[in-house]
Design an enzyme around this catalytic site. Structure first.
Site, PDB file in Angstrom:
ATOM      1  N   THR A  96       0.880  -1.167   0.000  1.00 25.01           N
ATOM      2  CA  THR A  96       0.000   0.000   0.000  1.00 25.01           C
ATOM      3  C   THR A  96       0.917   1.216   0.000  1.00 25.01           C
ATOM      4  O   THR A  96       1.618   1.484   0.972  1.00 25.01           O
ATOM      5  CB  THR A  96      -0.930   0.017   1.226  1.00 25.01           C
ATOM      6  OG1 THR A  96      -1.826  -1.081   1.129  1.00 25.01           O
ATOM      7  CG2 THR A  96      -1.751   1.303   1.276  1.00 25.01           C
ATOM      8  N   LYS A 171      -7.514   1.831  -2.861  1.00 22.06           N
ATOM      9  CA  LYS A 171      -7.217   1.526  -1.449  1.00 22.06           C
ATOM     10  C   LYS A 171      -7.418   2.765  -0.581  1.00 22.06           C
ATOM     11  O   LYS A 171      -7.974   2.699   0.509  1.00 22.06           O
ATOM     12  CB  LYS A 171      -5.770   1.011  -1.333  1.00 22.06           C
ATOM     13  CG  LYS A 171      -5.333   0.600   0.075  1.00 22.06           C
ATOM     14  CD  LYS A 171      -5.855  -0.777   0.480  1.00 22.06           C
ATOM     15  CE  LYS A 171      -5.658  -1.082   1.953  1.00 22.06           C
ATOM     16  NZ  LYS A 171      -4.339  -1.647   2.261  1.00 22.06           N
ATOM     17  N   LYS A 239      -0.699   5.930   8.118  1.00 28.94           N
ATOM     18  CA  LYS A 239       0.123   5.882   6.904  1.00 28.94           C
ATOM     19  C   LYS A 239      -0.779   6.026   5.675  1.00 28.94           C
ATOM     20  O   LYS A 239      -0.524   6.834   4.782  1.00 28.94           O
ATOM     21  CB  LYS A 239       0.887   4.550   6.840  1.00 28.94           C
ATOM     22  CG  LYS A 239       1.634   4.323   5.531  1.00 28.94           C
ATOM     23  CD  LYS A 239       1.971   2.843   5.315  1.00 28.94           C
ATOM     24  CE  LYS A 239       1.984   2.503   3.842  1.00 28.94           C
ATOM     25  NZ  LYS A 239       2.049   1.070   3.572  1.00 28.94           N
TER      26      LYS A 239
END
Lengths: 294, 294
Positions: A96, A171, A239
């Site tokens: 990711t 995502k 994050k």
């Protein structure tokens, strides 16, 4: 097929294992080489001392590391996989990461004569172990089709959403939606607790209608019990939200509640919650409520 | 059973009809008496010129009006129902109102020797017409049991959540959750549109996991098509969020994103959206994005 897997973390370790069990010739690389040796002892296959050596002569190289900086190191670094990728090969990145680095690596791959697909996953460690990951992909159609077939042993659902970076953007969108849902629930539950209502009984009613969500159905009991030692950790959520906010800045998009919820997660970290599940926004919310009563 | 129904709006009109069709003796009151005559012509029953006359001699009086001020008028006003309620009777309020007025009316009813149940509903006009409403109740257990049996013809699910005001609090909690969900989705969709992704394809992927919500499953197509002439209107959502924020103020609870989303709905109203569905937060979000590009 001859493939490599770079990054044997909680996700990559079992994912690489699924490839081996499916009959592929798998060479692995991990920054901590002990983990690579352990993997080889468990599954067979080969280990390589650098990402470049792992990538040499492979048809597909998979990768699943932590952050953009790690991804840059294992691809474009002096010992990076991109230095050794075969022409006509394919690099599939499960990290990711930012959409920017996905676009940059795709452009770099094209220059060097191989394909790149960004393919971040959802489903967590359990999904990786059980081979039931959601995989959100960006890249060329034929490159995606090639990746899809090989990823099958660990796929629950895979989809190509568009050009390079589209997997990463998908995502992000997922995490933005979760941020709004969980903070809304936390505020609602805080009001319920202040007013003396039974959170689970109320949720049982409202989860039948327009307020329903996966988070509501799967997190009400643990939130009500103050249990957060499970699920997706706050530090990883931060994050991901950081990546989303950075991308939005580039795109000229304002994400007002996402930005606020990211700050709330900073407060959860300060309350000791780096490793808590994302539903721990309720802890911050309740801390603020109790403060009001002093 | 002898019952009355006060307030024949889009919700009350069919709800009172269900009671009549179930065989009860129904007397109706409506501020606009033409609507009451129309109801009588359709269902039979009786009309009354004031709430007090409607309430006289009834076992249960139901009510479904607009706002706290309307509710106060039809209950405690000079011609209000509370002036005429029989001892041992029951007043069931389906209005979405404040928890404070529910508690006040329950206390007032107790003084006068009858019961009060707050019972706001969800499911919208379609739910009222089809007899499939969610009913969130606050009040004494025996009073709730009596109400539950008679409300059955228009009930999909009814539940008592606690003492007076608990039904209203549950409705607030529902709206707070929706506010967070819809704003999160709007931010996510805005980022997708800016980045050129296919909103419906992306939603198809993320709605399989932790970002899933009723709003996502039921509103993605209309949001993507810019259709908002359906669902639950922004002006009513603002009424409900206003009630929630006022209650939270009393309870010492902060509702940071709920407060912000309420302000965003004010902006949607200024964009012409008073009657648009709550999912129209996406219109404001997109207006802000386009502004960035000037």
């Amino acid at each position: 097929m001859k493939v490599a897997f770079i990054g044997l973390g909680v996700m990559g370790y079992p994912m690489a294992g699924h490839l081996k069990k499916a009959g592929h010739d798998v060479t692995v690389y991990n920054r901590n080489s002990e983990k690579a040796k352990q993997w080889k002892a468990e599954y067979g296959g080969e280990t390589a001392p650098t990402p470049a050596e792992a990538a040499k002569g492979q048809e597909i190289v998979f990768c699943c590391v932590g952050r953009d900086s790690d991804l840059r190191e294992v691809t474009l670094g002096g010992q990076g996989a991109f230095q050794a990728m075969a022409k006509g090969g394919l690099f599939v990145d499960h990290t990711t990461a930012s959409a920017s680095i996905a676009r940059e690596l795709a452009a770099e791959a094209e220059k060097r004569g191989f394909d790149f697909v960004d393919a971040p996953v959802s489903g967590g460690q359990a999904g990786a172990v059980n081979g039931k990951l959601g995989i959100m992909c960006g890249g060329k159609e034929d490159a995606y089709a090639k990746a899809e077939a090989v990823m099958a042993p660990y796929t629950k659902m895979a989809k190509r959403l568009g050009p390079p970076g589209s997997g990463q953007l998908t995502k992000m969108v997922n995490q933005i939606c979760i941020a709004g849902i969980v903070q809304g629930m936390s505020e609602a539950y805080s009001l319920m607790r202040a007013a003396g209502l039974d959170i689970e009984a109320v949720t049982d009613v409202i989860s039948k209608g327009a307020a329903q969500s996966w988070q509501m159905e799967n997190r009400v009991k643990t939130m009500n019990a103050g249990q957060y030692e499970h699920g997706f950790a706050v530090e990883w959520m931060r994050k991901d939200l950081g990546i989303a906010l950075e991308e939005a800045r580039k795109q000229g998009v304002s994400l007002p509640i996402t930005a606020v919820v990211d700050q709330f997660y900073a407060e959860v970290e300060n309350l000791g919650g780096k490793r808590w599940d994302t539903s721990s926004l309720f802890v911050r919310q309740e801390a603020a409520r109790k403060g009001n009563k002093k």
